[in-house]
Scaffold this active site. Structure first.
Site, PDB file in Angstrom:
ATOM      1  N   ARG A   1      -8.755   1.907   2.068  1.00 23.49           N
ATOM      2  CA  ARG A   1      -8.861   3.347   2.271  1.00 23.49           C
ATOM      3  C   ARG A   1      -9.363   3.614   3.680  1.00 23.49           C
ATOM      4  O   ARG A   1     -10.267   2.947   4.176  1.00 23.49           O
ATOM      5  CB  ARG A   1      -9.813   3.980   1.254  1.00 23.49           C
ATOM      6  CG  ARG A   1      -9.223   4.137  -0.142  1.00 23.49           C
ATOM      7  CD  ARG A   1      -8.135   5.203  -0.152  1.00 23.49           C
ATOM      8  NE  ARG A   1      -7.619   5.476  -1.489  1.00 23.49           N
ATOM      9  CZ  ARG A   1      -6.540   4.909  -2.008  1.00 23.49           C
ATOM     10  NH1 ARG A   1      -5.879   3.996  -1.311  1.00 23.49           N
ATOM     11  NH2 ARG A   1      -6.109   5.249  -3.219  1.00 23.49           N
TER      12      ARG A   1
ATOM     13  N   GLU B   1      -7.497  10.368   3.391  1.00 15.95           N
ATOM     14  CA  GLU B   1      -6.297  10.090   2.606  1.00 15.95           C
ATOM     15  C   GLU B   1      -5.259  11.191   2.715  1.00 15.95           C
ATOM     16  O   GLU B   1      -4.053  10.924   2.804  1.00 15.95           O
ATOM     17  CB  GLU B   1      -6.702   9.898   1.135  1.00 15.95           C
ATOM     18  CG  GLU B   1      -5.562   9.559   0.198  1.00 15.95           C
ATOM     19  CD  GLU B   1      -5.122   8.124   0.274  1.00 15.95           C
ATOM     20  OE1 GLU B   1      -4.153   7.768  -0.412  1.00 15.95           O
ATOM     21  OE2 GLU B   1      -5.734   7.333   1.022  1.00 15.95           O
TER      22      GLU B   1
ATOM     23  N   HIS C   1       0.220   3.952   5.265  1.00 15.13           N
ATOM     24  CA  HIS C   1      -0.034   3.781   3.832  1.00 15.13           C
ATOM     25  C   HIS C   1       1.229   3.361   3.080  1.00 15.13           C
ATOM     26  O   HIS C   1       1.728   4.055   2.181  1.00 15.13           O
ATOM     27  CB  HIS C   1      -0.612   5.050   3.207  1.00 15.13           C
ATOM     28  CG  HIS C   1      -1.392   4.772   1.956  1.00 15.13           C
ATOM     29  ND1 HIS C   1      -2.238   5.678   1.377  1.00 15.13           N
ATOM     30  CD2 HIS C   1      -1.453   3.664   1.182  1.00 15.13           C
ATOM     31  CE1 HIS C   1      -2.797   5.150   0.296  1.00 15.13           C
ATOM     32  NE2 HIS C   1      -2.328   3.922   0.161  1.00 15.13           N
TER      33      HIS C   1
END
Length: 349
Positions: A250, A279, A300
């Protein structure tokens, strides 16, 4: 079972195009599946409006705050259809006797492959070499100076030390692969017993030791209050100047500004980042991190493969059906919920 005669209500806040669940499978156990009534991203109010009377809620990013959890009148199970569960207030869920599970290690091979790919790409300077070749330069036998400049920063991966932060399913799979390349593997994970790490051929060390000894550091832990901002200026100062940071976990675990300064000032050798920053806020295209040849950013994508994506609705369905049939989910996260769950909903198998 005819409509209106359902025993259970299962609400999914994940758009059906992203998580195709099959209504007929849920109907077989007397469950009504409600999809696309409210979809993520959604607010607390939206979530409560759709799921207040649900027995099970299937989500990915929906905000399970204390307010929401206390407003779920019948809920016994929250199924998070991904790995990250930082959007769930686990204390509130446990107090209410609500089980919470995620997809478990569904993408452990994909993420560990991605981490290893970043290690190799940085160590071998693959993208810099490709760029130089496209600019018209070549290595042997011509030995162009532009290629030789890149070669100066290429080192053998074998015998280098990989430090893994978080020795869960993904960290363990990465350790196995790194050892196949002849790397020494150390790890920091205060929740893993030393004998377990030893059985994996991994040496458990404290965080400072990992920072100081690693040639590559791979972040494979969950985002928690404990790990948020875990890597900042102080940590980068302790790393080797020849070390690389890999983040496939993360973005919020790393202070992005501190990372940029560490690379700009040459305090570390570079970074391989599948995730950066928050995120829900991708790194803007004009961010200075993109200017570095020794930084790879992959947006990601580490979790993805056709096989992993196909398994997501299957696992989410299987876990939900287990709970509705009176069994504990395989990937239960808040394991200390069991006593409160049974006091509220009855015994489980």
């Amino acid at each position: 079972m005819s409509e209106g005669n359902f025993r259970w209500r299962v609400v999914s806040t994940v758009p059906s195009r992203n998580l195709p669940l099959r209504r007929e499978v849920f109907s077989e156990v007397g469950a009504e599946l409600v999809v696309d009534e409210v979809t993520e991203p959604c607010s607390e109010d939206d979530l409560l409006a759709a799921a207040a009377d649900a027995d099970v809620v299937i989500s990915q990013e929906a905000p399970y705050t204390r307010r929401v959890i206390e407003g779920l009148k019948r809920c016994r199970f929250i199924m998070i259809a991904r790995l990250g569960t930082e959007n769930v207030d686990f204390q509130a869920a446990t107090e209410r006797g609500i089980c919470v599970a995620n997809l478990g290690p569904y993408c452990k091979d994909e993420v560990s492959d991605h981490a290893m790919a970043l290690i190799l790409a940085l160590g071998r300077r693959i993208f810099e070499l490709q760029r130089k070749v496209k600019e018209g330069f070549w290595g042997a036998p011509f030995m162009d100076e532009e290629i030789k400049k890149v070669w100066r920063n290429v080192f053998r991966v074998k015998s280098k030390t990989l430090g893994i932060v978080g020795l869960g399913a993904i960290g363990r799979t990465l350790a196995e692969k790194a050892k196949g390349f002849g790397m020494r593997v150390i790890a920091y994970d205060p929740y893993v017993p030393k004998e377990v790490a030893k059985g994996l051929g991994v040496e458990l060390v404290d965080f400072d030791t990992l920072l100081k000894e690693s040639d590559y550091i791979s972040i494979n832990c969950a985002l928690t209050p404990e790990t948020r901002g875990m890597f900042g200026a102080e940590q980068f100062r302790k790393m080797k100047k020849t070390a690389y940071l890999i983040n496939v976990a993360r973005g919020e675990i790393v202070d992005t500004d501190a990372l940029y300064e560490a690379i700009r000032e040459g305090r570390i050798a570079g970074a391989g980042l599948d995730v950066v920053g928050e995120e829900t806020k991708p790194l803007p295209p004009d961010h200075p991190l993109y200017r570095f040849d020794n930084v790879i950013i992959t947006g990601h994508s580490a979790f993805y493969s056709k096989e992993a994506i196909a398994s997501m609705p299957v696992i989410a369905t299987e876990e939900t059906l287990r709970v509705l049939r009176g069994q504990w989910p395989k990937n239960l996260i808040n394991k200390d919920v069991k006593e409160r769950f049974m006091a509220r909903f009855g015994p489980m198998a």
